[in-house]
Scaffold this active site. Sequence first.
Site, PDB file in Angstrom:
ATOM      1  N   GLU A 189      -1.026  -6.839  -0.930  1.00 42.23           N
ATOM      2  CA  GLU A 189      -1.393  -5.465  -0.594  1.00 42.23           C
ATOM      3  C   GLU A 189      -0.435  -4.473  -1.257  1.00 42.23           C
ATOM      4  O   GLU A 189       0.773  -4.673  -1.277  1.00 42.23           O
ATOM      5  CB  GLU A 189      -1.337  -5.291   0.925  1.00 42.23           C
ATOM      6  CG  GLU A 189      -1.687  -3.897   1.422  1.00 42.23           C
ATOM      7  CD  GLU A 189      -1.604  -3.761   2.932  1.00 42.23           C
ATOM      8  OE1 GLU A 189      -2.142  -2.782   3.462  1.00 42.23           O
ATOM      9  OE2 GLU A 189      -1.000  -4.644   3.581  1.00 42.23           O
ATOM     10  N   LYS A 236      -9.454   0.190   1.940  1.00 40.48           N
ATOM     11  CA  LYS A 236      -9.126  -0.186   3.315  1.00 40.48           C
ATOM     12  C   LYS A 236      -9.786   0.797   4.291  1.00 40.48           C
ATOM     13  O   LYS A 236      -9.614   2.012   4.180  1.00 40.48           O
ATOM     14  CB  LYS A 236      -7.608  -0.179   3.498  1.00 40.48           C
ATOM     15  CG  LYS A 236      -7.102  -0.837   4.771  1.00 40.48           C
ATOM     16  CD  LYS A 236      -5.574  -0.898   4.732  1.00 40.48           C
ATOM     17  CE  LYS A 236      -5.003  -1.713   5.874  1.00 40.48           C
ATOM     18  NZ  LYS A 236      -3.519  -1.788   5.792  1.00 40.48           N
ATOM     19  N   CYS A 280      -4.993  -6.697   4.961  1.00 37.45           N
ATOM     20  CA  CYS A 280      -4.069  -6.721   6.103  1.00 37.45           C
ATOM     21  C   CYS A 280      -4.837  -6.688   7.430  1.00 37.45           C
ATOM     22  O   CYS A 280      -5.649  -7.570   7.685  1.00 37.45           O
ATOM     23  CB  CYS A 280      -3.054  -5.576   5.973  1.00 37.45           C
ATOM     24  SG  CYS A 280      -1.469  -5.915   6.810  1.00 37.45           S
TER      25      CYS A 280
END
Length: 316
Positions: free
Chosen positions: A53, A139, A173
Amino acid sequence: MTSASRDESRRTVTVAVAQAAAPLFDTPAAMARAEELIREADLRGAEVVVLPEAFLGGYPKGLDFGITVGSRNPAGRDLFRRYHAAAIRIPGPESETLAALTRELGCHAVVGAVERQGGTLYCVALFFGPDGYLGLHRKLMPTAAERYLWGQGDGSTLPVIDTGAARIGAAICWENYMPLFRTAMYAKGVDLWCAPTVDDRDAWQATMRHIALEGRCFVLSANQYLRRDALPADLHPVQGDDPDTVLIGGGSVIVSPLGEVLAGPLRDGEGILTAELDLDDLARARFDLDTTGHYARPDVFTLRVDESPHPTVTAM
């Protein structure tokens, strides 16, 4: 059928997850490191490579950007200016360079990055392959203090890439903790679930194995290994200024569709994990569980996914 012919009929793909520190506020150095890692993974036979990430742009672990509830200070604003400047535009020179690299090597890569669009930054996973740049995933929900750094993605960037051998998708994540997100991706037929992350907790390993079992997919999680001495000297993370302090402790891992750990978790340093995946394990695992297929109950549960873009301003 002889054992030799059975071996010849196996459908396999070799994958790699790279665990390394992402240079903060130094995009050229981050690019050079990303290229180095992808080339090294290719030399090990990897056909799919996953980087952590925010590898391009950096993950500012332990920095508070001068924020308290109800106020921001000038030093924090200038720190954000540096972070904003280090983010990449897409398309842009960095994505073009990585596209040229995967075309040259004939591999696929999933690269964590921080995207700059106007005054807003997004945490993204970039997809590349033998045909070059293939798309991105933004995200959906930045976690906790990430929300004052990154905007929210929408449903228009939920790609699943068909490589010809397998279908690749990404959850960044803590998106991996969103049950409805997972369900939407399972319905797209993800075979290789890529999880770029900075979560180094032991509990993350349970999450990766759970997703592999729940989605009956291979899980490829790439995390950073970041120490204080990798940050610029003028920064002061809350963890302290001892150069040996570990800010992000790794834990990269590769898991099979039945939850078996195939490689990792990698701790205590940088490195590359590889595994040869038997793609026929996907069908073997889905024999008794397909959560959006024969194990679903659409008469009881349904999920509506809005994959349309939601721009703030639309010209009429």
